[in-house]
Design a protein around this motif. Sequence first.
Motif, mmCIF file in Angstrom:
data_model
loop_
_atom_site.group_PDB
_atom_site.id
_atom_site.type_symbol
_atom_site.label_atom_id
_atom_site.label_comp_id
_atom_site.label_asym_id
_atom_site.label_seq_id
_atom_site.Cartn_x
_atom_site.Cartn_y
_atom_site.Cartn_z
ATOM 1 N N GLY A 63 -5.792 -4.964 6.954
ATOM 2 C CA GLY A 63 -6.560 -4.767 5.716
ATOM 3 C C GLY A 63 -5.982 -3.643 4.877
ATOM 4 O O GLY A 63 -5.888 -3.742 3.647
ATOM 5 N N ALA A 64 -5.568 -2.580 5.539
ATOM 6 C CA ALA A 64 -4.992 -1.436 4.816
ATOM 7 C C ALA A 64 -3.637 -1.801 4.229
ATOM 8 O O ALA A 64 -3.316 -1.451 3.087
ATOM 9 C CB ALA A 64 -4.864 -0.239 5.760
ATOM 10 N N ILE A 65 -2.842 -2.545 4.993
ATOM 11 C CA ILE A 65 -1.522 -2.979 4.496
ATOM 12 C C ILE A 65 -1.710 -3.847 3.244
ATOM 13 O O ILE A 65 -1.056 -3.635 2.221
ATOM 14 C CB ILE A 65 -0.763 -3.758 5.607
ATOM 15 N N ASN A 66 -2.616 -4.807 3.320
ATOM 16 C CA ASN A 66 -2.851 -5.696 2.174
ATOM 17 C C ASN A 66 -3.318 -4.917 0.951
ATOM 18 O O ASN A 66 -2.843 -5.143 -0.164
ATOM 19 C CB ASN A 66 -3.911 -6.759 2.517
ATOM 20 N N ALA A 67 -4.257 -4.003 1.156
ATOM 21 C CA ALA A 67 -4.794 -3.230 0.028
ATOM 22 C C ALA A 67 -3.695 -2.381 -0.602
ATOM 23 O O ALA A 67 -3.562 -2.323 -1.835
ATOM 24 C CB ALA A 67 -5.938 -2.337 0.509
ATOM 25 N N PHE A 68 -2.894 -1.754 0.228
ATOM 26 C CA PHE A 68 -1.816 -0.904 -0.299
ATOM 27 C C PHE A 68 -0.800 -1.752 -1.077
ATOM 28 O O PHE A 68 -0.349 -1.365 -2.151
ATOM 29 C CB PHE A 68 -1.124 -0.138 0.838
ATOM 30 N N GLN A 69 -0.449 -2.920 -0.526
ATOM 31 C CA GLN A 69 0.530 -3.778 -1.222
ATOM 32 C C GLN A 69 0.005 -4.211 -2.580
ATOM 33 O O GLN A 69 0.734 -4.202 -3.572
ATOM 34 C CB GLN A 69 0.886 -4.997 -0.358
ATOM 35 N N THR A 70 -1.277 -4.564 -2.634
ATOM 36 C CA THR A 70 -1.857 -4.981 -3.914
ATOM 37 C C THR A 70 -1.872 -3.817 -4.905
ATOM 38 O O THR A 70 -1.521 -3.978 -6.077
ATOM 39 C CB THR A 70 -3.297 -5.508 -3.693
ATOM 40 N N LEU A 71 -2.253 -2.649 -4.436
ATOM 41 C CA LEU A 71 -2.288 -1.476 -5.327
ATOM 42 C C LEU A 71 -0.894 -1.163 -5.869
ATOM 43 O O LEU A 71 -0.730 -0.824 -7.041
ATOM 44 C CB LEU A 71 -2.845 -0.260 -4.577
ATOM 45 N N ILE A 72 0.106 -1.310 -5.010
ATOM 46 C CA ILE A 72 1.473 -0.939 -5.396
ATOM 47 C C ILE A 72 2.077 -1.978 -6.347
ATOM 48 O O ILE A 72 2.593 -1.632 -7.410
ATOM 49 C CB ILE A 72 2.362 -0.788 -4.139
ATOM 50 N N THR A 73 1.996 -3.256 -5.972
ATOM 51 C CA THR A 73 2.761 -4.259 -6.730
ATOM 52 C C THR A 73 1.940 -4.933 -7.826
ATOM 53 O O THR A 73 2.474 -5.235 -8.882
ATOM 54 C CB THR A 73 3.330 -5.344 -5.792
ATOM 55 N N LYS A 74 0.654 -5.150 -7.608
ATOM 56 C CA LYS A 74 -0.142 -5.846 -8.631
ATOM 57 C C LYS A 74 -0.834 -4.855 -9.553
ATOM 58 O O LYS A 74 -0.747 -4.961 -10.777
ATOM 59 C CB LYS A 74 -1.173 -6.748 -7.942
ATOM 60 N N ASP A 75 -1.499 -3.884 -8.970
ATOM 61 C CA ASP A 75 -2.257 -2.933 -9.799
ATOM 62 C C ASP A 75 -1.370 -1.829 -10.373
ATOM 63 O O ASP A 75 -1.786 -1.123 -11.292
ATOM 64 C CB ASP A 75 -3.393 -2.314 -8.966
ATOM 65 N N LYS A 76 -0.198 -1.687 -9.833
ATOM 66 C CA LYS A 76 0.790 -0.733 -10.364
ATOM 67 C C LYS A 76 0.226 0.682 -10.538
ATOM 68 O O LYS A 76 0.384 1.321 -11.573
ATOM 69 C CB LYS A 76 1.369 -1.247 -11.685
ATOM 70 N N VAL A 77 -0.420 1.138 -9.487
ATOM 71 C CA VAL A 77 -1.011 2.478 -9.527
ATOM 72 C C VAL A 77 0.087 3.548 -9.419
ATOM 73 O O VAL A 77 1.161 3.289 -8.885
ATOM 74 C CB VAL A 77 -2.036 2.672 -8.386
ATOM 75 N N VAL A 78 -0.227 4.748 -9.916
ATOM 76 C CA VAL A 78 0.749 5.845 -9.819
ATOM 77 C C VAL A 78 0.754 6.452 -8.423
ATOM 78 O O VAL A 78 1.769 7.004 -7.980
ATOM 79 C CB VAL A 78 0.485 6.959 -10.857
ATOM 80 N N GLY A 79 -0.379 6.400 -7.755
ATOM 81 C CA GLY A 79 -0.498 6.950 -6.407
ATOM 82 C C GLY A 79 -1.751 6.390 -5.764
ATOM 83 O O GLY A 79 -2.581 5.764 -6.429
ATOM 84 N N ILE A 80 -1.871 6.601 -4.453
ATOM 85 C CA ILE A 80 -2.997 6.029 -3.696
ATOM 86 C C ILE A 80 -3.734 7.121 -2.933
ATOM 87 O O ILE A 80 -3.112 7.932 -2.232
ATOM 88 C CB ILE A 80 -2.503 4.971 -2.682
ATOM 89 N N VAL A 81 -5.055 7.122 -3.050
ATOM 90 C CA VAL A 81 -5.910 7.918 -2.179
ATOM 91 C C VAL A 81 -6.414 6.959 -1.099
ATOM 92 O O VAL A 81 -7.108 5.995 -1.402
ATOM 93 C CB VAL A 81 -7.091 8.552 -2.947
#
Length: 411
Positions: free
Chosen positions: A104-122
């Motif tokens: 679940g964490a891997i999927n969420a991080f991948q989506t944040l990085i590649t789809k949501d294009k966030v600058v950083g992740i908390v």
Amino acid sequence: MDMVNHRLSGLLATGVWLLTGCTQPNSGTTGVAPESPNQTTTGSNTGTAIAIGIGVAQTSNVALLGQEQVAGAKLAEKYFNDQGGINGTPIRLVFQDTAGDEQGAINAFQTLITKDKVVGIVGPTLSQQAFSADPIADRAKVPVLGPSNTAKGIPQIGEFVARVSAPVAVVAPNSVKAALKLDPKIKKVAVFFAQNDAFSKSETEIFQQTVKDQGLEVVTVQKFQTTDTDFQTQVTTALNLKPDLVIISGLAADGGNLVRQLRELGYKGTIIGGNGLNTSNIFSVCKALCDGILIAQAYSPEHPGTINKAFRDAYFEQYKKEPPQFSAQAFAGVQVFVEALKTVDQKAKVAQKPLGDLRISLNQQVLAGNYNTPLGEISFTPEGEIVQKEFYVAQIKMEPDGKNGKFTFLK
Ligand code: 1QQ
């Protein structure tokens, strides 16, 4: 009590674990303002909000901890946008639910990085998840701030991984010392830990070492799983050895149930809970029997200063109770990104930087800065370990009704 809290309590009360959908935001916007899809980019789109990812557990039993992080992050979003965001450009939190496991964490991080294009992740919520998901962000050169990842080895995952959650080695010993101060006659200690959880394994090592350093005797070490609900065997074995202190390293649901069964089977001595029990969401599990648990804290609502006052007041207004540590740490995580972004922006406009460059500059600035947060003044070692000054110990006080309780801070 909000919907999710209510639902989780219901599940806890019945002992049934259904991983249902959630009423909290689990993708896309925080609900603050409707956004068009291309507003998720932070690159060349001048005038759009800067997207910061929040990847924590909004479903599963780990949401008992993660929902407090959602609350803290949202308060930070409002607070810093009210203050003008990044030198006039607002931030926008993008939530992706990690649920409670590694995938679940891997999927969420991948989506944040590649789809949501966030600058950083908390995120994520658990160290167990961080050891799987953080390497993905690190390889993509996306800065991560662990809001509650306290196991040994987290900052060492990579250059892009730092944490605002002080490690078990710094936090956990405080509760043992507090227990001894309250009861200097403690001699025999029974230790319990969840063997399928990286944080619990790390924390129990510190607890066991501290116990020995304090001249106490570890009479037994009992293992369980974070998914367990029945602890009779381990409790019976431990109680036969007549401990006067029990120390538990696990998560909220299992930890709460273990406390309840210890008391039901007649244990009268002191109980220390580790960081996984550090939430009022355990009250619905051990009810009146939660009374007296000691838990070390990396945050105190009493911490002086304007930023903590603003955070505490805003939290109190919404939830009618004092803010918990996990909310304060999530707030601090967002704050660190915001303040570092402001500094980066002063050198070269953040909104005009290519996303890849921005993420790298942001990571460098996160590690270089000093931040006056609700946790107090914090900074980072070059490796990304938090440097924090103040720690505390709280004790749970339950009302006789077994429903309401609070964390009372020891002097
Ligand atoms: C970790 C922790 C958790 C118990 C916090 C939610 O400290 O996994 O490192």
